[in-house]
Design an enzyme around this catalytic site. Sequence first.
Site, mmCIF file in Angstrom:
data_model
loop_
_atom_site.group_PDB
_atom_site.id
_atom_site.type_symbol
_atom_site.label_atom_id
_atom_site.label_comp_id
_atom_site.label_asym_id
_atom_site.label_seq_id
_atom_site.Cartn_x
_atom_site.Cartn_y
_atom_site.Cartn_z
ATOM 1 N N PRO A 156 -18.099 -32.911 -53.121
ATOM 2 C CG PRO A 156 -18.737 -30.694 -52.951
ATOM 3 C CD PRO A 156 -19.044 -32.045 -52.408
ATOM 4 C CD GLU A 157 -13.934 -37.327 -53.389
ATOM 5 O OE1 GLU A 157 -12.786 -37.696 -53.713
ATOM 6 O OE2 GLU A 157 -14.882 -38.120 -53.245
ATOM 7 C CE LYS A 184 -12.503 -34.291 -49.141
ATOM 8 N NZ LYS A 184 -13.404 -35.201 -48.406
#
Length: 411
Positions: free
Chosen positions: A23-24, A75
């Site tokens: 996940p970015e 993030k």
Amino acid sequence: MHTWPNLLSSSPTGPGHPSHRMPEGPELHLASDFVNEACRELVFGGCVEKSPVSRNPEVPFESSAYHISALARGKELRLTLSPLPGAQPPRGPLALVFRFGMTGSFQLVPSDALPPHAHLRFYTAPPGPRLALCFVDIRRFGHWDLGGKWQPGRGPCVLLEYEQFRENVLRNLADKAFDRPICEALLDQRFFNGIGNYLRAEILYRLRIPPFEKARTVLEALQQRRPSPELTLSQKIRAKLQNPDLLELCHSVPKEVVQLGGKGYGPESTEEDFAAFRAWLRCYGTPGMSSLRDRHGRTIWFQGDPGPLAPKGGKSRKKKSKGAQRGPEDQVENPPPPNKAPSRTRRARRGLPEQTAAQQPEGTSLQRDPEAPCVPEKGKRRRQPATSGRRRPQKIKADTPSLEPEETSAS
């Protein structure tokens, strides 16, 4: 059932799936959008429930009626629990900040059909069918903190705080982080909060910047870049769109991922829904591109010359078309031929010497992502001296509040 499909691990995606990725910034932003949309009309009530296996903190919150909202920054994602007027017991709002690790996601499901690995659960209040908003994390590297404060040291968000982000980078070019290759500097969340592995590859590829060019060399030229005062506002905007620099792409490329829309991110996605993201990729894990590992062990994808700071002895590998179905972060970097060497037991029977670590075939370890602690390879266990009839179960260490190892300790 409303579901936020985890692009990394929830069905149909998972380790080994073509869409597998960390996940970015865009994924956190989309997760925030999902929570706000799915929970807008819902009233939650009762206690917050944590799974017994999670090592994250308990959430000491109870209210007869409250709303849930979300906000992403880089993030991280902040979840706010806000009691409604007249709710009992009387109390103020509580905020939690989540970092998703490798496999974090949010899902909204019926309370009697909780998904596996739902480590934090918020239940709706009656009347109506009881639902649960769940933080689902298969590998348990995700983390949440109470209090709602963003993690200290992280820079401005590349998506939502572009002007502050740009200023923060150009003001700090003397920092030793910019002595490193640009591909490594782009993962430093003190300056590039929200950029991760697939985004850095796409950004550098579009500008044809060698990934192992010195970061300061790339960025110093941007300090002198000033639009001509004779240009009108529309001309300045057009010039930026036609010739964006690296910092502008750090903002616009993540926006493109967000703008891909619901396909691949919306409720009840299927395997076909991820085609939009795969079609969007120009460099990351695509056929014909080369790859090298940076000093953190992460694979950087590129085309052409890697640059003067490329690791010595590093062998560039090209992505082959027949391997395009595999996720670039999951696959073995240099798949070895089948190991036909006899096992340790067979060697002992044949009187052969045991194989030392130096003699083990190279390239057998999975690509390690430094955003999470090392995990033993699936199916392989470290031998322990037998002390009793039972063997102690192997423990996987959960994520800690510290920043991802791709970043510096100060961030």
